[in-house]
Scaffold this motif. Structure first.
Motif, PDB file in Angstrom:
ATOM      1  N   GLU A   1       0.776  -1.143   0.061  1.00 56.03           N
ATOM      2  CA  GLU A   1       0.042   0.069  -0.144  1.00 56.03           C
ATOM      3  C   GLU A   1       0.661   1.174  -0.002  1.00 56.03           C
ATOM      4  OE1 GLU A   1      -3.566   2.260   2.487  1.00 56.03           O
ATOM      5  OE2 GLU A   1      -2.236   0.659   3.604  1.00 56.03           O
ATOM      6  N   VAL A   2       0.257   2.250  -0.699  1.00 49.85           N
ATOM      7  CA  VAL A   2       1.304   3.642  -0.631  1.00 49.85           C
ATOM      8  C   VAL A   2       0.114   4.624   0.127  1.00 49.85           C
ATOM      9  CG1 VAL A   2       1.840   5.359  -2.116  1.00 49.85           C
ATOM     10  CG2 VAL A   2       1.909   3.009  -2.848  1.00 49.85           C
ATOM     11  N   HIS A   3       0.536   5.381   0.957  1.00 52.00           N
ATOM     12  CA  HIS A   3      -0.168   6.461   1.546  1.00 52.00           C
ATOM     13  C   HIS A   3       0.835   7.727   1.505  1.00 52.00           C
ATOM     14  CE1 HIS A   3       1.407   3.918   4.990  1.00 52.00           C
ATOM     15  NE2 HIS A   3       1.872   4.923   5.404  1.00 52.00           N
ATOM     16  N   CYS A   4      -0.019   8.631   1.672  1.00 49.10           N
ATOM     17  CA  CYS A   4       0.725  10.150   2.128  1.00 49.10           C
ATOM     18  C   CYS A   4       1.690  10.082   3.201  1.00 49.10           C
ATOM     19  CB  CYS A   4      -0.256  11.171   2.053  1.00 49.10           C
ATOM     20  SG  CYS A   4       0.244  12.787   2.324  1.00 49.10           S
ATOM     21  N   ALA A   5       2.890  10.475   2.995  1.00 50.57           N
ATOM     22  CA  ALA A   5       3.721  10.562   4.125  1.00 50.57           C
ATOM     23  C   ALA A   5       3.532  11.605   5.119  1.00 50.57           C
ATOM     24  CB  ALA A   5       5.154  10.687   3.636  1.00 50.57           C
ATOM     25  N   ARG A   6       2.729  12.519   4.720  1.00 50.39           N
ATOM     26  CA  ARG A   6       2.267  13.742   5.578  1.00 50.39           C
ATOM     27  C   ARG A   6       1.127  13.471   6.310  1.00 50.39           C
ATOM     28  NH1 ARG A   6       0.584  19.704   4.126  1.00 50.39           N
ATOM     29  NH2 ARG A   6       1.090  20.762   6.096  1.00 50.39           N
ATOM     30  N   CYS A   7      -0.031  12.974   5.695  1.00 54.41           N
ATOM     31  CA  CYS A   7      -1.379  12.797   6.579  1.00 54.41           C
ATOM     32  C   CYS A   7      -1.777  11.264   6.417  1.00 54.41           C
ATOM     33  CB  CYS A   7      -2.363  13.690   5.919  1.00 54.41           C
ATOM     34  SG  CYS A   7      -2.873  13.054   4.012  1.00 54.41           S
ATOM     35  N   GLY A   8      -1.060  10.645   6.001  1.00 52.74           N
ATOM     36  CA  GLY A   8      -1.557   9.124   6.069  1.00 52.74           C
ATOM     37  C   GLY A   8      -2.542   8.473   5.034  1.00 52.74           C
ATOM     38  N   GLY A   9      -3.045   9.449   4.421  1.00 55.58           N
ATOM     39  CA  GLY A   9      -4.215   9.126   3.258  1.00 55.58           C
ATOM     40  C   GLY A   9      -3.887   8.032   2.311  1.00 55.58           C
ATOM     41  N   HIS A  10      -4.695   7.227   2.034  1.00 54.62           N
ATOM     42  CA  HIS A  10      -4.363   6.001   1.193  1.00 54.62           C
ATOM     43  C   HIS A  10      -4.568   6.531  -0.118  1.00 54.62           C
ATOM     44  CE1 HIS A  10      -4.892   2.168  -0.664  1.00 54.62           C
ATOM     45  NE2 HIS A  10      -5.871   2.608  -1.473  1.00 54.62           N
ATOM     46  N   LEU A  11      -3.411   6.139  -0.988  1.00 55.05           N
ATOM     47  CA  LEU A  11      -3.039   6.653  -2.378  1.00 55.05           C
ATOM     48  C   LEU A  11      -3.671   5.230  -3.168  1.00 55.05           C
ATOM     49  CD1 LEU A  11      -0.049   8.805  -2.004  1.00 55.05           C
ATOM     50  CD2 LEU A  11      -2.431   9.660  -2.044  1.00 55.05           C
ATOM     51  N   GLY A  12      -3.022   4.392  -2.881  1.00 53.72           N
ATOM     52  CA  GLY A  12      -3.112   3.275  -3.984  1.00 53.72           C
ATOM     53  C   GLY A  12      -2.193   2.107  -3.537  1.00 53.72           C
ATOM     54  N   HIS A  13      -1.608   1.464  -4.425  1.00 55.24           N
ATOM     55  CA  HIS A  13      -0.629   0.191  -4.233  1.00 55.24           C
ATOM     56  C   HIS A  13       0.606   0.243  -5.159  1.00 55.24           C
ATOM     57  CE1 HIS A  13      -4.528  -1.003  -2.579  1.00 55.24           C
ATOM     58  NE2 HIS A  13      -3.734  -1.678  -1.827  1.00 55.24           N
ATOM     59  N   VAL A  14       1.650  -0.545  -5.003  1.00 54.55           N
ATOM     60  CA  VAL A  14       2.627  -0.422  -5.692  1.00 54.55           C
ATOM     61  C   VAL A  14       2.990  -1.738  -6.317  1.00 54.55           C
ATOM     62  CG1 VAL A  14       5.343  -0.383  -5.809  1.00 54.55           C
ATOM     63  CG2 VAL A  14       4.072   1.408  -4.526  1.00 54.55           C
ATOM     64  N   PHE A  15       3.159  -1.930  -7.313  1.00 53.15           N
ATOM     65  CA  PHE A  15       3.291  -3.322  -7.905  1.00 53.15           C
ATOM     66  C   PHE A  15       4.580  -3.392  -8.656  1.00 53.15           C
ATOM     67  CE2 PHE A  15      -1.174  -2.163  -7.729  1.00 53.15           C
ATOM     68  CZ  PHE A  15      -1.782  -3.422  -7.043  1.00 53.15           C
ATOM     69  N   GLU A  16       5.231  -4.448  -9.146  1.00 58.11           N
ATOM     70  CA  GLU A  16       6.426  -4.796  -9.724  1.00 58.11           C
ATOM     71  C   GLU A  16       6.373  -5.041 -11.290  1.00 58.11           C
ATOM     72  OE1 GLU A  16       9.270  -4.858  -7.913  1.00 58.11           O
ATOM     73  OE2 GLU A  16       8.214  -4.459  -5.938  1.00 58.11           O
ATOM     74  N   ASP A  17       5.214  -4.635 -11.764  1.00 64.51           N
ATOM     75  CA  ASP A  17       5.330  -4.463 -13.362  1.00 64.51           C
ATOM     76  C   ASP A  17       5.399  -3.267 -14.033  1.00 64.51           C
ATOM     77  OD1 ASP A  17       3.201  -3.259 -12.350  1.00 64.51           O
ATOM     78  OD2 ASP A  17       1.552  -4.964 -13.139  1.00 64.51           O
ATOM     79  N   GLY A  18       6.109  -2.294 -13.553  1.00 67.30           N
ATOM     80  CA  GLY A  18       6.553  -1.020 -13.992  1.00 67.30           C
ATOM     81  C   GLY A  18       7.588  -0.945 -15.323  1.00 67.30           C
ATOM     82  N   PRO A  19       7.759  -0.027 -15.879  1.00 72.09           N
ATOM     83  CA  PRO A  19       8.626   0.199 -16.828  1.00 72.09           C
ATOM     84  C   PRO A  19       9.985  -0.415 -16.412  1.00 72.09           C
ATOM     85  CG  PRO A  19       7.694   2.270 -16.474  1.00 72.09           C
ATOM     86  CD  PRO A  19       7.326   1.446 -15.348  1.00 72.09           C
ATOM     87  N   LYS A  20      10.466  -1.600 -17.130  1.00 68.00           N
ATOM     88  CA  LYS A  20      11.939  -2.127 -16.789  1.00 68.00           C
ATOM     89  C   LYS A  20      13.003  -1.127 -17.063  1.00 68.00           C
ATOM     90  CE  LYS A  20      10.209  -6.181 -16.167  1.00 68.00           C
ATOM     91  NZ  LYS A  20       9.433  -6.394 -14.886  1.00 68.00           N
ATOM     92  N   GLU A  21      12.938  -0.156 -17.960  1.00 64.86           N
ATOM     93  CA  GLU A  21      13.973   0.540 -18.313  1.00 64.86           C
ATOM     94  C   GLU A  21      14.219   1.833 -17.202  1.00 64.86           C
ATOM     95  OE1 GLU A  21      10.212   2.162 -20.280  1.00 64.86           O
ATOM     96  OE2 GLU A  21      11.405   0.187 -20.004  1.00 64.86           O
ATOM     97  N   THR A  22      13.324   1.866 -16.383  1.00 64.88           N
ATOM     98  CA  THR A  22      13.319   2.892 -15.209  1.00 64.88           C
ATOM     99  C   THR A  22      13.559   2.090 -13.827  1.00 64.88           C
ATOM    100  OG1 THR A  22      11.169   3.136 -14.810  1.00 64.88           O
ATOM    101  CG2 THR A  22      12.344   4.661 -16.374  1.00 64.88           C
ATOM    102  N   THR A  23      12.469   1.992 -13.058  1.00 63.11           N
ATOM    103  CA  THR A  23      12.606   1.358 -11.604  1.00 63.11           C
ATOM    104  C   THR A  23      11.867  -0.053 -11.647  1.00 63.11           C
ATOM    105  OG1 THR A  23      10.598   2.371 -10.929  1.00 63.11           O
ATOM    106  CG2 THR A  23      12.316   3.806 -10.414  1.00 63.11           C
TER     107      THR A  23
END
Length: 164
Positions: A124-146
């Motif tokens: 899960e990804v949330h705002c580091a300042r207020c803790g609000g839920h933003l979404g999720h992180v998955f391992e299927d992003g662009p291979k040429e970057t992260t």
């Protein structure tokens, strides 16, 4: 048999109270962890119903519903609850999933946790300042970057165009 039923009932009641207390302690701990901390009533008064459901109750907006999907101009995506800077347009990409996707956040903008709402653990990804839920992180992003895909609810963010 008559003795077992009251014992089982007492165990059940005690376990329910324990879970409720744990949830309250978790909510209190979460409030104390973030720079911006408000009561549930304050968040409800400040956010739209849709923002509240996503940011404070970890709901998911319908795919392809956010106008932020189409933003290509340079700027910064900020938390809709507290204005914290989260993502830059330069790290946005079209994932085809229906939610704004980024390969990395602004340093210090987001924090991470886990949720098991679907029966398995997700990052899960949330705002580091207020803790609000933003979404999720998955391992299927662009291979040429992260290689990461931050799949973020558009309703959880506002967009601030870069000044020219």
């Amino acid at each position: 048999m008559k003795k077992i039923i009251p014992i089982l009932l007492a165990v059940f009641v005690m376990s329910c109270q324990g879970n409720a207390q744990k949830d309250q302690e978790k909510d209190q701990q979460k409030k104390e962890e973030f720079e911006v901390s408000k009561t549930d009533e304050q968040w409800k008064a400040e956010l739209s119903d849709a923002e509240y459901k996503v940011l404070r109750k970890a709901a998911t907006e319908p795919s392809f519903s956010s106008p932020l999907n189409d933003i290509e101009e340079q700027g910064t995506f900020v938390c809709a609850a507290c204005g914290n800077e989260l993502y830059k347009t330069e790290h946005k990409f079209m994932s085809g999933t229906g939610w704004p996707s980024f390969d990395r956040p602004i340093k210090g903008g987001v924090a991470y946790g886990t949720d098991s709402k679907l029966g398995y653990q997700r990052n899960e990804v949330h705002c580091a300042r207020c803790g609000g839920h933003l979404g999720h992180v998955f391992e299927d992003g662009p291979k040429e970057t992260t290689g990461k895909r931050h799949c973020i609810n558009g309703i959880a963010m506002d967009f601030e165009p870069e000044e020219k």
